[in-house]
Write a protein that holds these residues in place. Structure first.
Motif, short mmCIF file in Angstrom:
data_model
loop_
_atom_site.label_atom_id
_atom_site.label_comp_id
_atom_site.label_asym_id
_atom_site.label_seq_id
_atom_site.Cartn_x
_atom_site.Cartn_y
_atom_site.Cartn_z
N SER A 507 3.23 19.58 -0.69
CA SER A 507 3.60 20.16 -1.97
C SER A 507 2.39 20.66 -2.75
O SER A 507 2.44 21.70 -3.42
N TYR A 508 1.30 19.92 -2.67
CA TYR A 508 0.07 20.32 -3.36
C TYR A 508 -0.40 21.68 -2.87
O TYR A 508 -0.74 22.56 -3.69
N ALA A 599 -13.62 15.70 -5.82
CA ALA A 599 -12.29 15.31 -6.27
C ALA A 599 -11.24 15.94 -5.37
O ALA A 599 -11.40 17.06 -4.90
N ASN A 600 -10.15 15.19 -5.16
CA ASN A 600 -8.99 15.69 -4.42
C ASN A 600 -7.73 15.20 -5.12
O ASN A 600 -7.39 14.03 -5.05
N PRO A 601 -7.02 16.12 -5.82
CA PRO A 601 -5.83 15.72 -6.58
C PRO A 601 -4.53 15.85 -5.79
O PRO A 601 -3.45 15.87 -6.38
N ALA A 610 -2.91 18.78 -11.16
CA ALA A 610 -3.80 19.11 -10.04
C ALA A 610 -4.59 20.39 -10.31
O ALA A 610 -5.73 20.53 -9.84
N ALA A 611 -4.02 21.31 -11.07
CA ALA A 611 -4.71 22.57 -11.36
C ALA A 611 -6.00 22.36 -12.14
O ALA A 611 -6.91 23.20 -12.09
N GLY A 620 -14.02 19.57 -10.03
CA GLY A 620 -12.79 19.69 -9.26
C GLY A 620 -13.04 19.64 -7.77
O GLY A 620 -13.85 18.86 -7.27
N THR A 621 -12.33 20.48 -7.02
CA THR A 621 -12.51 20.55 -5.57
C THR A 621 -13.74 21.39 -5.27
O THR A 621 -13.67 22.50 -4.72
#
Length: 726
Positions: A507-508, A599-601, A610-611, A620-621
């Motif tokens: 879903s992510y 980071a990994n949401p 997550a955005a 963030g990523t």
């Protein structure tokens, strides 16, 4: 007339006309990072970093345009000149710097002695405009002013811009200058047409400078007390001198950021003291840094002690000096150039005792220097007048002992007794962007690693004879540390069942319209990790009552690097999940072709949350060089325990040991494959049949420093050889 600080007044009084010629050759460094071209120059008179931003065809013109920027460590000062094409068509103006026709160099020094004052110093060069251009926004004075403009709301204080003065010169050129709020220092930027270029015109209606297509010489200079730089030999210990030949880029960068009274965090954006950055850098680079008086290690520790808040012991996060300090003082109706300090961070206090132990207890030089060093009287902050370094250190240690006692007391292991961010602050540790902790208030790295490590260091310092009037700290700090080591991880743990983990990752990727593979075949069991903080904006979907911010992260490295924990079951489980995150590719884990994402949401189950951790987010990523270094050093430390006299259980668990070793080697493969990025602050990525590194500043307005002090730690952190099978 503003009253200069006593520090500056002493410097002004002591100034004599320096020698015109330096005894050592100048240092130069060219660092391309398209769309940024970086040029570093320094000699015995001054240090300069010049950045030319020249948009590329694929640049985002809404956040990136042509710009010439100068950054000077002295006073954390500089200037920025923002340009636009005269025809207004974004992307058509692509300026470049040209070699001097007389010296063949891009930059040449400016040094003009001034009787009874500081010399005027800076650099000159030539910039070519391929199409007619307008200088629309000049900013002269403080790097902090430029940084706030570039990363904030793009609004400048009228008091700053109102000081700009424009003048035409006899050689068809034009000058912009500004006197600082101290009424002493002046920054000057001059452009002169060269090789037949049209005259520079001042548009009096807009205060723009107008240029034709062609080449223009520029001179950028200021008069402010120079910092005493550590050259490459002075910044490194004698055993590491070979690095100057082996890694000239990194050692030149280290020298540019190293001075007798402090090390600077990075360039161009953080060209001043940051307590956390300098101490982490010191701890990772200690094997190669110079010791003793006027050495790099003592520069770090003395700078921290000088800036402690004597009222409560808080360690300074960022100093405010030069024009920006005077500006902030005036905002409070204070007529002074005295420096100021930012005390909002909660992590930096705990690094101080660790740095003190590592040098003053664990090295012979530090042991010999201890008495003289801690009897030094502070001079940087007027409020610390009369206090010795020893007194200031004890004030901070007292604060730490008081702050950690409640959690360490019988029955005190509750969320309420953990270390929280300050009530009025949205940030407080290294993930200090507004979304870095996902709204969390209780940071993982501070509570699970830095607090117990700081307490262990306090106990070691006490045993070595420090804080003689508090002998109980020897036993008390160790007892506190044991409780913090053993009882904090449980609060941050997240366990996501296998089937739910697969669904969340898929879903992510779909909800975020990411063009990356899901890699869910790598999910072969429940996913375990430790979230970045507690009390955030979104709970993990698997446990709606949990306070953990559901973001997988690299902050495990703090615990691996700073602690040798003794709870064997906990240690084995902790190493196991860290290894999984390194071995599993993003978005299942943290690994990518460009390094480990901090980071990994993917397991948050909330697309809008997550955005906030995207490839365009500062925390963030994206990949941070120093986190790779600390993870490498930390896993190396844990694997090294297998050859010690007190072997942890994981060393004799062959499958687990081999997994940890495989993750260590996988990490170092990523490090070696990204050598070109390692010395910069942070980098992002694009995906096209694989991850390609790209500057963060090409995606968002926040740029990455091309050289960051704690990203130079690979000078000391290196791949080690460990045997297979535990």
């Amino acid at each position: 007339m503003l009253r200069p600080s006593r520090f500056l007044a002493a410097l002004f009084a002591a100034v004599s006309v320096a020698q015109d010629t330096c005894n050592e050759p100048a240092s130069r460094l060219y660092l391309p990072d398209p769309p940024y071209d970086n040029y570093i120059y320094f000699d015995c008179h001054s240090s300069s970093h010049v950045i030319l931003t020249s948009p590329m065809s694929n640049s985002n013109f809404s956040i990136l345009g042509p710009r010439l920027l100068m950054a000077w460590p002295a006073g954390n000062s500089g200037l920025a000149a923002y340009f636009e094409p005269t025809d207004g068509v974004n992307g058509t103006l692509t300026p470049r710097l040209e070699n001097s026709t007389s010296t063949g160099e891009i930059l040449n020094p400016i040094y003009e002695p001034i009787e009874g004052s500081d010399p005027r110093v800076g650099v000159s060069g030539s910039v070519n405009f391929n199409v007619p251009a307008n200088l629309t926004i000049p900013i002269l004075g403080s790097i902090r002013t430029i940084r706030d403009f570039a990363e904030g709301s793009s609004i400048l204080d009228p008091g700053v811009q109102g000081g700009l003065r424009f003048s035409q010169s006899d050689d068809n050129g034009a000058t912009v200058n500004r006197t600082w709020f101290d009424n002493i220092t002046t920054t000057v930027l001059t452009f002169t047409p060269f090789d037949g270029a049209q005259p520079v015109i001042i548009d009096s209606n807009s205060n723009h400078l107008l240029f034709g297509a062609g080449t223009y010489r520029f001179n950028a200079s200021f008069n402010y007390p120079h910092l005493e730089q550590l050259n490459q030999t002075e910044a490194l210990n004698p055993q590491s001198a070979d690095l100057i030949q082996q890694q000239p880029d990194q050692t030149t960068s280290l020298s540019f950021l190293s001075y007798e009274d402090k090390l600077l965090a990075g360039t161009w954006r953080f060209l001043t003291y940051f307590g956390r950055d300098s101490m982490i850098s010191m701890l990772l680079m200690q094997p190669v840094l110079s010791e003793g008086e006027n050495g790099a290690i003592e520069a770090v520790i003395s700078a921290v002690l000088e800036r402690i808040n004597r009222a409560d012991g808080t360690v300074c996060h960022e100093e405010v000096i030069g024009d920006y300090a005077t500006y902030l003082n005036l905002k409070e109706n204070i007529t002074s150039t005295e420096p100021r300090c930012d005390y909002k961070m909660v992590d930096t206090d705990y690094l101080l005792p660790i740095a003190m132990q590592n040098y003053f207890v664990d090295t012979s030089t530090g042991q010999q220097r201890s008495d003289e060093f801690f009897n030094t009287t502070a001079t940087f902050l007027v409020e610390n007048d009369g206090l010795t370094y020893g007194t200031l250190a004890e004030i901070t240690i007292s604060k730490i002992m008081n702050a950690t006692s409640a959690f360490a007391s019988p029955g005190g292991q509750t969320i309420q007794n953990l270390i929280h961010l300050r009530a009025s602050e949205p940030v407080g540790e290294w993930r200090d962007s507004n979304n870095g902790l996902g709204g969390g208030r209780i940071p993982y790295d501070v509570n699970a690693a830095l607090v117990p490590a700081g307490l262990r260091a306090i106990a070691a310092l006490s045993r070595a004879g420090f804080f003689a009037n508090r002998p109980e700290w020897n036993e008390t700090a160790d007892r506190y540390a044991q409780v913090w080591e053993d009882s904090t991880l449980q609060f941050f743990e997240v366990v996501v069942p296998q089937s739910e983990a697969v669904s969340l990752v898929e879903s992510y990727v779909a909800d975020g319209s990411l063009s990356v593979p899901t890699n869910t075949d790598n999910i072969t069991g429940d996913m375990t990790y430790y979230g970045v903080a507690l009390d955030g904006n979104v709970p993990p979907p698997s446990n709606a009552s949990s306070p953990v911010v559901p973001v997988m992260n690299t902050d495990d490295c703090f615990r691996h690097f700073f602690l040798n924990t003794t709870n064997q079951a906990q240690l084995s489980a902790f190493l196991n999940q860290t290894a999984d995150h390194i071995l599993n590719p993003f978005p299942v884990g943290l690994a990518s072709d460009v390094g480990l994402f901090v980071a990994n949401p993917a397991y948050a189950g909330n697309a809008s949350f997550a955005a906030n951790f995207s490839r365009g987010a500062y925390h963030g990523t994206v990949v941070w060089g120093w986190q790779l270094a600390m993870m490498g050093a930390g896993l190396g430390r844990q694997l090294g325990r297998c050859s010690s006299s007190n072997v942890p259980d994981f060393c004799n668990d062959t499958p687990l040991y081999n997994k940890v070793l495989s993750s260590y080697n996988r990490l170092w493969d990523l490090v070696e494959n990204n050598e070109a990025q390692l010395s910069s602050e942070v980098w992002s990525w694009n995906y096209d049949n694989g991850y390609q590194a790209t500057p963060l500043g090409s995606i968002i307005a926040t740029e990455s420093n091309i050289r960051q002090l704690w990203s130079l730690t690979f000078l000391a952190v290196r791949r080690e050889k460990f045997g297979g099978s535990g």
